[in-house]
Scaffold this active site. Structure first.
Site, mmCIF file in Angstrom:
data_model
loop_
_atom_site.group_PDB
_atom_site.id
_atom_site.type_symbol
_atom_site.label_atom_id
_atom_site.label_comp_id
_atom_site.label_asym_id
_atom_site.label_seq_id
_atom_site.Cartn_x
_atom_site.Cartn_y
_atom_site.Cartn_z
ATOM 1 N N TRP A 90 35.862 38.391 49.219
ATOM 2 C CA TRP A 90 36.908 39.245 48.667
ATOM 3 C C TRP A 90 36.319 40.616 48.364
ATOM 4 C CZ3 TRP A 90 36.121 41.437 43.923
ATOM 5 C CH2 TRP A 90 35.232 40.793 43.040
ATOM 6 N N GLU A 135 28.757 44.860 33.782
ATOM 7 C CA GLU A 135 28.694 44.607 35.227
ATOM 8 C C GLU A 135 28.294 45.867 35.991
ATOM 9 O OE1 GLU A 135 29.019 41.803 36.775
ATOM 10 O OE2 GLU A 135 30.167 40.447 35.512
ATOM 11 N N GLU A 173 27.555 40.801 43.190
ATOM 12 C CA GLU A 173 27.802 41.175 41.799
ATOM 13 C C GLU A 173 28.356 42.596 41.691
ATOM 14 O OE1 GLU A 173 27.204 39.748 38.695
ATOM 15 O OE2 GLU A 173 26.741 37.776 39.509
ATOM 16 N N HIS A 176 32.058 43.233 41.079
ATOM 17 C CA HIS A 176 32.685 42.900 39.803
ATOM 18 C C HIS A 176 32.957 44.157 38.979
ATOM 19 C CE1 HIS A 176 30.514 38.743 40.139
ATOM 20 N NE2 HIS A 176 31.377 38.966 41.114
ATOM 21 N N GLU A 226 24.216 33.545 34.070
ATOM 22 C CA GLU A 226 25.323 33.414 35.007
ATOM 23 C C GLU A 226 26.369 32.427 34.489
ATOM 24 O OE1 GLU A 226 25.406 35.213 38.556
ATOM 25 O OE2 GLU A 226 24.730 36.207 36.740
ATOM 26 N N THR A 229 28.273 34.178 31.681
ATOM 27 C CA THR A 229 29.197 35.183 32.207
ATOM 28 C C THR A 229 30.413 34.534 32.847
ATOM 29 O OG1 THR A 229 27.247 36.547 32.678
ATOM 30 C CG2 THR A 229 29.320 37.280 33.596
ATOM 31 N N ASP A 258 32.843 33.696 41.174
ATOM 32 C CA ASP A 258 31.604 34.243 41.741
ATOM 33 C C ASP A 258 30.406 33.894 40.854
ATOM 34 O OD1 ASP A 258 32.326 35.413 44.105
ATOM 35 O OD2 ASP A 258 31.832 37.454 43.506
ATOM 36 N N GLU A 259 30.568 34.123 39.549
ATOM 37 C CA GLU A 259 29.468 33.854 38.619
ATOM 38 C C GLU A 259 29.095 32.370 38.634
ATOM 39 O OE1 GLU A 259 28.023 36.315 37.481
ATOM 40 O OE2 GLU A 259 29.370 37.894 36.838
ATOM 41 N N HIS A 262 26.938 31.737 41.652
ATOM 42 C CA HIS A 262 25.592 32.270 41.425
ATOM 43 C C HIS A 262 24.814 31.402 40.434
ATOM 44 C CE1 HIS A 262 27.365 36.446 42.604
ATOM 45 N NE2 HIS A 262 27.128 35.690 43.653
#
Length: 393
Positions: A90, A135, A173, A176, A226, A229, A258-259, A262
């Protein structure tokens, strides 16, 4: 003098002094000469200990660097696979009004977005701005990780799996902060100039990292960070939905996902370290928890408010975006995930570290009660990010 003292150092090394030799030495010399010579002996012994410690530390660092190099194929097959190809990822534009539309349609989309954002309360905007600033300070985080001895990518374009992971992770990252920044800009609800100043201050101030160049500590930190977050962005998504901003809820949710991915990567790395180097990994885990996992935005400053990060964190605690209990939950999750309580065959020092980590969460939770009691007495203070409107801490 050194050549004269070397035999004495060999004779009187710690814990193995020969009483007969010591008496002979004292008898053959005057008290003053004895005192001077023994002072030099102690000095020489101290220097020898320092030299031995440095030599041992350098040897262990080289040994661990080699261990991480031996993991490169494993990283290729188990960690790099968690990055998404750019073409399948994305991008911020997927969640924002399309500026290529004709003027009327573009402004209609912006208007819709602003109407949804108008219901967001000021304390939530403070949290969202703080998350975005954190971020957006990504350059400091990549630089800190790039210096880890396992990566040590001095060229910034190394082809090693470790370096490729770090760059890929940073690239993901980076979206974000970009997305949240554009959202807040278009919302019209915040003072973007003050936010931009805060970002510049934060990147310029650098980053407080408690792991120096130790890769074990570095990946334990990122495992914790991570997950923390992911939790905070997930809670931000929940609150955005409650306030009627479905678009923002989707934005915070996709960032949280996403976090989470990760987090999975870093947790797998520590899994492997516990497998191949359990003693040192246990000591590193304990050390990081003793130092506390500081959040990346610790040095936030907007040019006018001292203790900005502390105030931002207090608001996050009150809104239950990220709390002391969340911190304890992350710790307990990692203990279970890495099977820390069941680790066997550890050295005495590592067993002490194990006990410390496994008994820490209940102590942390006690701080939650104090935080709630303090929050009831907390004042309201102005935040420059929302045009100095006051928010209760």
């Amino acid at each position: 003098m050194a050549s004269m003292l070397n035999p004495l150092i060999n004779t009187f090394h710690p814990g193995a002094a020969d009483p007969i030799s010591l008496k002979c030495f004292m008898a053959a010399n005057s008290p003053i000469i004895c005192q001077l010579k023994m002072r030099n002996v102690r000095k020489q012994l101290g220097l020898a200990r320092v030299a031995a410690t440095v030599q041992k530390t350098e040897y262990m660092a080289a040994e661990r660097a080699e261990m991480f190099r031996s993991m490169e194929n494993w990283v290729e097959n188990n960690v790099l696979t968690l990055l998404k190809p750019v073409e399948k990822s994305w991008q911020p534009q997927d969640f924002l009004p399309d500026p290529s539309l004709d003027e009327g349609m573009f402004f209609d989309r912006v208007k819709e977005m602003r109407e949804m954002a108008c219901e967001l309360p000021d304390d939530y905007l403070v949290i969202l701005a703080g998350a975005m600033i954190t971020e957006d300070a990504l350059p400091s985080y990549q630089m800190g990780m790039n210096n880890l001895h396992a990566i040590n990518d001095v060229t910034c374009c190394s082809s090693s799996p470790w370096a490729r992971w770090l760059r890929g992770w940073s690239a993901e990252e980076n979206r974000h902060g970009d997305l949240l920044n554009k959202y807040l800009y278009l919302s019209g609800r915040v003072n973007m100039k003050q936010i931009e100043k805060t970002i510049q201050y934060l990147i310029g101030s650098g980053l407080v990292l408690n792991f120096n160049d130790d890769t074990h500590r570095g990946v334990i930190y990122t495992s914790f960070q991570e997950r923390a977050t992911s939790i905070s962005h997930g809670n931000a998504a929940r609150l955005a939905k409650q306030h009627g901003d479905k678009n923002l809820a989707q934005i915070c949710g996709i960032i949280a996902a996403d976090e989470k991915r990760h987090e999975t990567a870093y947790i797998k790395i520590v899994d492997k370290l516990f497998e191949i180097d359990p003693d040192y990994t246990m000591l590193a885990f304990s050390d990081m928890m003793k130092k506390k996992i500081s959040m990346p935005g610790l040095l936030m400053y907007d040019g006018c408010m001292d203790n900005l990060f502390s105030h931002y964190s207090t608001v996050a605690q009150r809104l239950k975006i990220y709390t002391i209990n969340d911190y304890a939950d992350v710790l307990e999750f990692l203990i279970r995930r890495w099977n820390v309580e069941m680790l066997g065959g550890l050295s005495c020092e590592a067993r002490e570290a194990q006990d410390y980590v496994c008994n820490l969460a209940p102590k942390i939770r006690k701080l939650e009660e104090r935080a709630q009691a303090t929050a009831k007495k907390a004042p309201a203070i102005p935040f420059s990010w929302i045009f100095h409107r006051q928010v209760k801490l």
